[in-house]
Structure formats: structure tokens, C-alpha cells
Design a protein around this motif. Structure first.
Motif, mmCIF file in Angstrom:
data_model
loop_
_atom_site.group_PDB
_atom_site.id
_atom_site.type_symbol
_atom_site.label_atom_id
_atom_site.label_comp_id
_atom_site.label_asym_id
_atom_site.label_seq_id
_atom_site.Cartn_x
_atom_site.Cartn_y
_atom_site.Cartn_z
ATOM 1 N N ALA A 408 -15.471 48.583 42.135
ATOM 2 C CA ALA A 408 -16.611 48.055 42.907
ATOM 3 C C ALA A 408 -16.459 48.300 44.411
ATOM 4 N N ARG A 411 -17.017 51.842 45.258
ATOM 5 C CA ARG A 411 -18.418 52.228 45.231
ATOM 6 C C ARG A 411 -19.100 51.857 46.534
ATOM 7 N N SER A 412 -18.722 50.697 47.024
ATOM 8 C CA SER A 412 -19.314 50.254 48.292
ATOM 9 C C SER A 412 -18.933 51.208 49.402
ATOM 10 N N GLY A 415 -20.743 54.435 48.891
ATOM 11 C CA GLY A 415 -22.185 54.264 49.044
ATOM 12 C C GLY A 415 -22.612 54.121 50.502
ATOM 13 N N PHE A 416 -21.919 53.239 51.189
ATOM 14 C CA PHE A 416 -22.358 53.015 52.570
ATOM 15 C C PHE A 416 -21.986 54.155 53.488
ATOM 16 N N ASN B 12 -22.832 41.529 43.025
ATOM 17 C CA ASN B 12 -22.176 42.132 44.180
ATOM 18 C C ASN B 12 -23.235 42.536 45.219
ATOM 19 N N ASP B 14 -23.022 44.325 47.889
ATOM 20 C CA ASP B 14 -22.947 45.740 48.246
ATOM 21 C C ASP B 14 -23.678 46.583 47.215
ATOM 22 N N ASP B 15 -23.339 46.325 45.954
ATOM 23 C CA ASP B 15 -23.996 47.085 44.898
ATOM 24 C C ASP B 15 -25.493 46.873 44.928
ATOM 25 N N LEU B 18 -26.944 48.928 47.730
ATOM 26 C CA LEU B 18 -26.914 50.352 47.419
ATOM 27 C C LEU B 18 -27.945 50.700 46.350
#
Lengths: 611, 149
Positions: A408, A411-412, A415-416, B12, B14-15, B18
Motif C-alpha cells: 500500500a 502504491r502511494s 502514485g503520487f 486508505n 492515499d489509495d 489515487l
């Protein structure tokens, strides 16, 4: 020659033979009981001998004949001495016997044949009375005791009884001369039978002796048969005590085992609840000596007892002890101690038989010890297995959380970073954008690493389900997929058909995916690549191989190939984190096989493995 | 694409951000309702709790369901959804980072329509979302009674 003469010859001949044998026996093992036996036979044999001398030399001497008769008449008293071995003979009986003997002697010396009937009858009465008494004593003891001794005593009883009968018939002859014709052959026959009974009873031939022992042993074994091993282990000592007592006609028996922790002998079983229990201490005495020397020993009289022996003997009223060690080749277990009222007449037989029993019991003890050790080991194993399983379960849940929770944040990050690039890329200069790219690339690598590590862990803990796996088919599907992912690549795949192996399907798939994937990857630089898969024979085993003509590797680093995280190429040349081959190696090792590789720089590489 | 609603169940933040960005990038302009845990998702679907009074006949076109949620777990939500007559045919796409076989099997066993593993690579993720949207919102024919028409 008449039948009667023949019988006479046989009887007298066998008697002489037996006499000689008993004397030889005495000279070989000099003990009291053998002497008594020899004398007893000697008394009978002397008569025959002297008669023979008379006939042979022709010297007729009244004195010789009388001497023979006197010795013959001493036989009952000598027989009584043998009876004394088993039970005390009452004073009156002994006095009567002695008196009778002296009276008979008096008659023989004073007078001449033929003797007046009443006196003859007196002599006969004395003889028959004492022989009869002896016969009854032997019989009673024979019935009470067991084993080989019982047989021998009963035969001795038979012998005495028959001899008494012979003399009785002689008396009848004297009283009623008319019936001589019938009685004489019968007497001869009875005399022969008496001799044979005495022989078998007092000095039995080897084969007869062994037959009796065998039947006792059979009985002993039969009682133990049909029981489970565990049952036998717990009951063998009690059984030994009882059987031992019975087989040799003892009073009682105990088994003492050596206690390692206390370093002394401890009584573990007995046939009589009154017998001594607890530890056998002391360094003296027959018990301790037998244990030290690991030899069977006999304490004939209370004089031979040590302090511990005396205590044990006193508890059951014994006057003699037989001690037989329980030993197997590997270990000495303890002692079997059989108590007798007094030292047995035929003690070697007893010791031999008890030794046989003891050996059997010692084997059973050894077996029981083995069983308990096995159980202990099994329990240990189960405990270890349980621990291992628990550890595995922990690992599984750990891997699970890793697979989920570590991704997780990754991914952040990715992604960012990408969001930054897309939305604010124009405000950044080229290096700035480049940094973000590198951030993204790093996160990708980390994700791949996590996957590979999880794969490696899964390989180690998963169960192996062996089945026939068509490796050719697997290889074909993998290469097809690789081609599909990168359709632009030109790769020639030569896959040998029909290669089947025994192993876990999923794990073997992992192996081939890795090896073929590697081959694919490292031939990426060449415009046209060749990848092969097949099987060959290597040192009597089937070895499977994956060959490519790609970048290859320096054989000098061959040892590092399969280490986790080991790479032989720079990151810039070929992607990868170095886990793949470590995983492959682990799978192969779990199948009990070997893996090795050959290669040369820029000339390709071949990976071989067995299962 | 009309007013087909997407229900995103994701704890989450962040998820969540996104994913919403991915929707935007894919030109998916549908209304997205975000539930931050399993309980909230169930409340929305059945019009209870914080969503009391909501018109329950209006159901999302698609539910994107994460598995690891606080309070009510993703699989529990799925169970509830499939158990209720009003939502039993609701398309549910499991969107999670877990690749564990047990999750896969359980999800399908409980009646998930699809299982997608969230890739770490954001570009890949965006592409997945775009394809998701295209398929479930445009191509797929939902059961009658689902959505607003």
C-alpha cells in the motif's frame, strides 16, 4: 544261553557300566552329592563285580561272596543319604535302617547260606522297608517340585521301588521255592528296569537331559507367547520368578535389577510376597559376586551367604541360593535369585535351565527398553513437528501481512510521484522530472522484490505433492506466454517432446518459469535467440536442461549463481533482483535433486537439474 | 455514462485519492461515493445509519471493494450484499493488493464478479481503472433494478 542268563548279563553289565560312569562323574566334579550317588551304585555294583571275579578266576571264596553281599546290603543306607538331600530323614528311620543293616551283616557273617527263612525275611524286610521309604520320599519330592528335577526324582523313585520289588520277590522265592521258575525271569526284568531307572534318574544321558530341559523351556516360552510386546515387558519378571521356582523346585525366586541412578541392585519381582524387597547392599556374598562376575553361582549352605544373601534367605527360610545373571550382549540387567531349602542334588541342570530362562527374560527387557526409547523419540518428534507447524503458521500470517501491507505505501509513493509528474511536470526542470522517474523506478523494483521474496518463502513452506508432470508441455506454454508478452522478439524455442518428471506441478512451474524467463531475458540483446529445453542422462540419472545462447556468465562466478540477491550482471544490463535462481534452487533441493550451470561470457548458458 | 453511481469502498486515503485521480484521468465523470470502512458501505447500500433516508432503490452501478477494511471486512460486506434481495445482483469488483490464494477463492466463493489486484505502478493502475470503467459502466448490462435505469 537261556533268556534268564541273557537278562542277567545285561543287567549286571549295565550296572557295572553305570557304576563306572558315576565314579567318573564324581572325579570330574568333586562334590558331596556325586560321591553319594557313586557310593550308592558302587554298593550294587560291588556285588556283581565280586561275583564276576569269583566266576572268572574260579576262586571260590566265601569271604568274597559275603563281602559282596554286605556291600549290597549297605545300599539302602547309602540311598537314605541321598534322600537326606531333599528332606531331613527322621531319626527313627535312620536308626532303623542302620540297625537293619548291622543285623543283616551279622546274619551274613555269622551264618552261611542257605539261611533260615525267618532271618532271610528279616533281611528282606529291612531292604524293602528302606528302599520303599526312599522311593516314597523321592516320589513325594518329585511330585512337589517341577522341571527336570521332578523327572529325575520320579525315576529314582521308580528305581528304588523296583529294586525293593526285586528283593521282595527274592524273599518270596526263599519262602516259597516252588515258584522260582516264574519269579526269576520277572526278577531279572525288574532288576534291569530298576537299573535303567536309576541310571536315567541319577546320571541321565545328555540327550535325555536336554529333552527335559527343552520341554521346560517350551512351557516357559508358551506362557509368554500370544501377549503384546508391552504386556510381555511388564510381566516378564514375575513370570520368570514363578517359572524359575517351579522349574527347579525352589522355595521362592526374586529378580533384582540394577538401578543406574542409585548404583545398586534392587528387587523388582518375586514369587513370594514374604520374600525380601528393596535394595541388595553389601559387597560380600554370592549375589554380589555373581553380579560382579556376570556368572551363575551357587551358595550351597548358609555358611556361604553374605549379609544380604542371609537376609533374603531368612525371609523365605532358604538354606541355599542359586544366582543367575540376566544379561544380553549389550547390557547386564540384573540377577535371578532362586532360593532352595537345601542345595539341590542336580544343581548343574538347574543352573543351565535357569540360565536359559534368564536369557529369554533379558531379551524381553532389552526389547522393552527399546520400545520405551522409541516411544520417547516419537513423542519428541511429535513435539518438534508441532513446534514446526506453529512456526510455519506464524510465517504464513507474516507473509500475508507483508504481501498486503507493504504494497500500500509503495502504491502511494508511486502514485503520487506520477501524479506530480503529470500535474506539475511543467514546473519542474529535466533533472527534477528525472528524480521523480527514479523514485518510481525504485518503487517498482521494491514491489518486484516483495513478490519474489514471498514466492521464495511460499516455495519453502508449501507441501510437496508429487505427480507426473509433463515438463515439455509446461515449457511450451511458458515460452508461448513469453512470446505473447513480447511479440516483437525473435526467439527459436527447441523443446524436446514427452519429457515427464515426478514432482510438484506448481513448484516445477515456478522452476521453468524462472529458468526460461532468465533465458528469455538474457538473450534479449541478440536479434535472434535460441532457447532449448530437454533431458539427458547424467551419471545414471535423468537431468533436465534449459539452454540459451545469450549473454552467458563467467564460470568463475558459478558458485554465486544461486545465492539470494546475487547478480552477475549490472542492473543496467539486465533487470532482475537475483532471487529467481535462489527460488529455483530451493525447489530443486526440496525435490531431493541437484542443480548446476555451465556457461561462458557471450556464449550462452545451460542450466541442468535433477529431481 | 449518465448518472450511474460508483461505490468505492477504500479505507486508505492515499489509495482513495489515487483512484479518484485515475477516474478523472480516464474521463470517468460518474458520481463516486466513497465509503471508508465496511460499515459505511453497508449503511449506504441499505440506507441505514449515516445514510438513513437515502432512496435505496437507487443503487450503484458498480462497487469497487477493498478487502482489508476496518470494522466490517470486505468479505463480510460482500456476504451482506449477496444475502440481500435488493443487492444480490449488484456487480462487485474486488480491488485489493492481496494476491493470496485464499482471498481469491473466498471472494469468488462469496459471489464477487471480478478480482483485480492493485498494481503498484500508478500508470498501470490508471489503465486498469480505465478498462474497469469502460467495461462495467458502458459495456456491461446490469441486472434490472440496479442503478437508476
Amino acid at each position: 544261553m537261556q533268556v534268564t542268563d541273557l537278562l542277567t548279563w545285561i543287567t549286571q553289565g549295565s550296572l557295572l557300566l553305570i557304576t563306572v560312569l558315576t565314579f567318573l562323574d564324581f572325579f570330574r566334579h568333586r562334590d558331596r552329592s556325586r560321591l553319594d550317588i557313586a557310593l550308592m551304585f558302587g554298593a550294587l555294583g560291588a556285588l556283581v563285580l565280586l561275583q564276576g571275579i569269583t566266576r572268572g578266576t574260579g576262586v571260590y571264596s566265601r569271604w568274597l561272596r559275603t563281602a559282596g553281599a554286605l556291600l549290597f546290603l549297605a545300599h539302602p543306607v547309602l540311598l537314605l543319604r541321598l534322600v537326606q538331600h531333599f528332606r531331613p530323614v527322621p531319626q527313627t528311620v535312620r536308626r532303623l535302617a542302620l540297625g537293619g543293616m548291622l543285623a543283616s551283616w551279622g546274619i551274613l557273617i555269622a551264618l552261611d547260606a542257605p539261611y533260615p527263612v525267618p532271618l532271610t525275611l528279616l533281611i528282606v524286610a529291612y531292604f524293602v522297608y528302606v528302599e520303599g521309604y526312599a522311593a516314597l520320599a523321592f516320589m513325594r519330592d518329585g511330585l512337589r517340585t517341577g522341571g527336570v528335577t521332578s523327572w529325575r526324582l520320579l525315576l529314582a523313585a521308580a528305581g528304588s521301588g523296583l529294586l525293593a520289588l526285586v528283593i521282595l520277590l527274592a524273599g518270596v522265592n526263599a519262602a516259597v521255592p516252588a515258584g522260582t521258575g516264574i519269579t526269576t525271569p520277572i526278577s531279572q526284568l525288574l532288576a534291569l528296569l530298576a537299573m535303567l531307572s536309576y541310571y536315567a534318574g541319577f546320571v541321565p544321558p545328555r540327550w535325555l537331559h536336554q529333552t527335559w530341559q527343552l520341554s521346560e523351556l517350551q512351557r516357559f516360552l508358551r506362557e509368554m507367547a500370544g501377549r503384546s510386546a508391552a504386556e510381555r515387558a511388564t510381566t516378564t519378571l514375575d513370570h520368570l520368578c514363578r517359572a524359575g521356582t517351579r522349574a527347579v523346585g525352589g522355595l521362592a525366586a526374586v529378580v533384582a535389577l540394577w538401578d543406574e541412578t542409585e548404583q545398586q541392585l534392587r528387587i523388582r519381582a518375586s514369587s513370594n510376597p514374604r520374600a525380601l524387597s528393596g535394595a541388595l547392599t553389601g559387597s560380600d556374598g554370592v549375589v554380589q559376586r555373581a553380579w560382579r562376575e556376570r556368572q551363575p553361582l551357587l551358595a550351597r549352605t548358609p555358611a556361604d551367604f553374605g549379609p544380604a544373601d542371609a537376609a533374603l534367605a531368612a525371609s523365605v527360610g532358604a538354606g541355599a541360593l542359586i544366582v543367575v545373571p540376566l544379561v544380553t550382549v549389550e547390557r547386564a540387567w540384573g540377577l535371578l535369585i532362586v532360593c532352595h531349602r537345601r542345595a539341590p542334588l542336580f544343581v548343574e541342570d538347574d543352573i543351565q535351565l535357569l540360565a536359559l530362562f534368564a536369557e529369554q527374560s533379558a531379551s524381553t527387557l532389552a526389547y522393552a527398553a527399546l520400545l520405551s526409547e522409541q516411544q520417547h523419540l516419537v513423542a519428541q518428534l511429535q513435539q518438534r513437528s508441532a513446534q514446526l507447524e506453529a512456526a510455519n503458521k506464524e510465517l504464513e500470517s507474516f507473509s500475508y501481512s507483508v504481501s498486503h501491507d507493504l504494497r500500500a505505501p509503495l502504491r502511494s509513493i508511486d502514485g503520487f510521484s506520477q501524479a506530480l509528474l503529470e500535474d506539475y511536470g511543467e514546473t519542474l526542470d529535466a533533472p527534477g522530472r528525472h528524480y521523480l522517474q527514479r523514485v518510481r523506478a525504485a518503487t517498482q523494483r521494491m514491489a518486484q522484490l516483495i513478490d519474489d521474496l514471498l514466492s521464495l518463502a511460499r516455495v519453502t513452506r508449501s507441501e510437496l505433492h508429487r505427480e507426473a508432470v509433463d515438463l515439455s508441455m509446461l515449457a511450451r506454454s511458458i515460452t508461448a506466454e513469453l512470446q505473447q508478452r513480447e511479440p516483437q522478439r525473435q526467439v527459436e524455442c527447441a523443446i524436446v517432446e514427452g519429457v515427464v518428471a515426478q514432482g510438484d506441478r506448481r513448484l516445477l512451474q515456478v522452476v521453468l518459469e524462472n529458468l526460461l524467463g532468465n533465458a528469455w531475458k538474457f538473450t534479449g540483446v541478440h536479434p535472434c535467440a535460441h532457447i532449448e529445453f530437454g533431458a539427458l542422462t547424467h551419471e545414471d540419472q535423468v537431468a533436465y536442461f534449459v539452454r540459451d545462447d545469450g549473454a552467458g556468465f563467467d564460470m568463475a562466478y558459478a558458485g554465486k549463481l544461486f545465492g539470494a540477491f546475487q547478480r552477475l550482471h549490472a542492473m543496467t544490463e539486465f533487470a532482475g533482483n537475483g532471487i529467481g535462481l535462489a527460488t529455483v534452487q530451493r525447489v530443486i533441493h526440496r525435490h531431493g535433486g541437484r542443480i548446476w550451470a555451465e556457461g561462458a561470457v557471450e556464449q550462452g548458458a545451460t542450466f541442468y537439474f535433477t529431481l | 455514462m449518465g448518472n450511474k453511481i460508483i461505490l468505492l469502498v477504500e479505507d486508505n486515503p492515499d489509495d482513495e485519492a489515487l483512484t479518484l485521480r485515475a477516474f478523472a484521468k480516464s474521463h470517468i465523470s460518474n458520481e463516486v461515493v466513497v465509503a471508508h470502512d465496511g460499515g459505511e458501505a453497508v449503511e449506504y447500500l441499505f440506507g441505514t445509519g449515516t445514510y438513513a433516508g437515502r432512496d435505496v432503490r437507487v443503487q450503484p452501478q458498480i462497487v469497487l471493494l477493498d478487502l482489508k477494511l476496518p470494522k466490517l471486512d470486505g468479505l463480510d460486506v460482500l456476504r451482506r450484499v449477496r444475502a440481500d434481495e435488493r443487492t444480490q445482483f449488484l456487480p462487485v469488483v474486488i480491488l485489493t493488493s492481496s494476491k493470496e490464494e485464499q482471498d481469491l477463492i473466498q471472494s469468488y466463493r462469496l459471489g464477487a464478479n471480478s478480482y483485480i489486484r492493485k498494481p503498484v505502478d500508478f500508470l498501470q493502475f490508471t489503465e486498469s481503472v480505465r478498462q474497469l470503467g469502460l467495461y462495467w459502466l458502458v459495456l456491461n448490462e446490469a441486472a434490472p433494478g440496479i442503478g437508476s435505469g
